[in-house]
Design an enzyme around this catalytic site. Structure first.
Site: not given
Ligand code: PLP
Length: 393
Positions: A60, A114, A186, A211
């Site tokens: 962890r 997101y 991001d 992704k």
């Molecule tokens: N950032 C982006 C651009 C995303 O498309 C997503 C999820 O679709 C996330 C963050 C969140 O990721 P997770 O689903 O792995 O928690």
């Protein structure tokens, strides 16, 4: 310095963070163990007190060889000093915000993000006294006026979802710096194959590894890449919230990363061809893809990205139902949320990612009922274009 920093990107995809184990296994082994044993107390204290930074202790905490190897690989790919692996992209973002903002602090979020990120910033963090101002991408000239004395972070995605808007990382990071705020990007949509935000002045990169990095729609994970100094408080939040990536996932992710470069480059090529095909269709009103010469973000994208990505969206000339019928006629594109996998996916943002958003707000953000988002996979591009042709026809 990132490990193997002088080697090419594809070489680092394969070799960074890897070392032969005692059995001679050719790549990073899976250590599923939750805990690690010591010959004596002195050796345990060497790890606990930081004299043995590569020592293993407890999973962890991230003190596990599989997780450490994966983190070294990811730090190298994003050109960062270090990396922390998380159980999801949202976990990575949440720990970053919590570690770098306290009650009374302020965040600026630019452009479309997101939905889960929007909820976290808009619903959850305010309950802890952390407020966010949302600025749209075309309002960037107004950015300097949005800073407050306690603005700690500027957060954005680029390209954005679902309009593929391209935000200028260098420009935004420079403004944030003059106001003493950190820039957090991001990089999920672009992936480090196409875009290196740290090189362009960002302080922290976050990823939904679920992704492109995972790339096969079979794992959920997140990453934060930054300097050791900025990662230190995030490490504490990860440990105490228990948001660690599981070793099995780290093993699978390291496996996927070895092919990241070839996967994403192939997806870039196919997405470009599909965007050009869609542009020629009379029933398509608009195509959003940074690789199209007449796309608004093309100039900045050409300078900031080395490939334009596998994501695109287009606006069908029809209402919500007619657009859903197009989506339903697709055979090779699966109707699914998420993106970045080897299989092509399609989604109508108003039915998934932007379902909960009020119609007025969707309109303000340029997300019409006829919008369709594609995540281009690794199928033969001729087959994907034929599928789109029959669905649009
Ligand atoms: N950032 C982006 C651009 C995303 O498309 C997503 C999820 O679709 C996330 C963050 C969140 O990721 P997770 O689903 O792995 O928690």
């Amino acid at each position: 310095m990132a490990e193997n920093g002088n080697k090419g990107f594809s070489t680092r995809c394969i070799h960074a963070g890897e070392s032969l184990d005692v059995q001679g296994g050719i790549h990073l082994p899976l250590y599923n163990h939750s805990t690690f044993a010591f010959e004596n107390t002195g050796k345990l204290l060497d790890v606990v007190e930081g004299r043995n930074p590569d020592g293993n202790l407890y999973t962890r905490y991230g003190l596990n060889p599989t997780i450490r190897g994966l983190e070294k690989k990811c730090a190298s790919l994003e050109g960062g000093e270090g990396c922390l692996a998380f159980s999801s992209g949202m976990a990575a973002e949440a720990a970053t915000f919590l570690a770098h903002c306290n009650a009374g602090d302020h965040i600026i979020c630019i452009g479309d993000v997101y939905g889960g990120t929007y909820d976290l910033l808009n619903e959850n963090l305010p309950t802890l006294g952390i407020e966010t101002t949302f600025v749209l991408g075309h309002e960037l000239d107004d950015l300097p006026r949005q800073f407050r004395e306690k603005t700690r972070l500027v957060f954005f995605e680029t390209p954005t979802n679902p309009n593929l808007e391209v935000l200028d990382i260098r420009r935004i990071a420079a403004v944030a710096k003059t106001h003493g705020a950190l820039t957090v990007v991001d990089n999920t949509f672009a992936s480090p194959v196409n875009q290196q935000p740290l090189e362009r002045g960002a302080d922290i990169v976050v990823h939904s590894a679920t992704k492109y990095l995972g790339g096969h729609s079979d794992l959920t994970g997140g990453l934060v890449i930054a300097s050791a100094e900025l990662l230190a408080p995030i490490w504490v939040w990860r440990k105490n919230l228990g948001q660690m990536m599981a070793p099995e996932v780290a093993f699978l992710l390291a496996r996927s990363l070895r092919t990241l470069s070839v996967r994403v480059k192939a997806q870039n090529r196919s997405a470009q061809q599909i965007a050009e095909f869609l542009q020629q269709q009379s029933c398509v009103l608009r195509v959003n893809y940074p690789g199209l010469k007449d796309f608004a973000g093309h100039v900045v994208a050409s300078e900031q990205m080395s490939g334009f990505g596998g994501m695109l969206s287009f606006v069908f000339d029809g209402d919500a139902a007619a657009t859903a019928a197009v989506v339903d006629r697709l055979r090779l594109f699966s109707i699914a949320a998420s993106l970045g996998g080897v299989e092509s996916l399609v989604t109508q943002p108003i039915t998934t990612t932007h379902y909960a958003m009020l119609p007025e707000e969707r309109e303000r953000r340029g997300i019409p009922d006829g919008m369709v988002r594609l995540s281009v996979g690794l199928e033969d591009v001729e087959d994907l274009i034929a599928d789109l042709r029959q669905a649009l026809g």
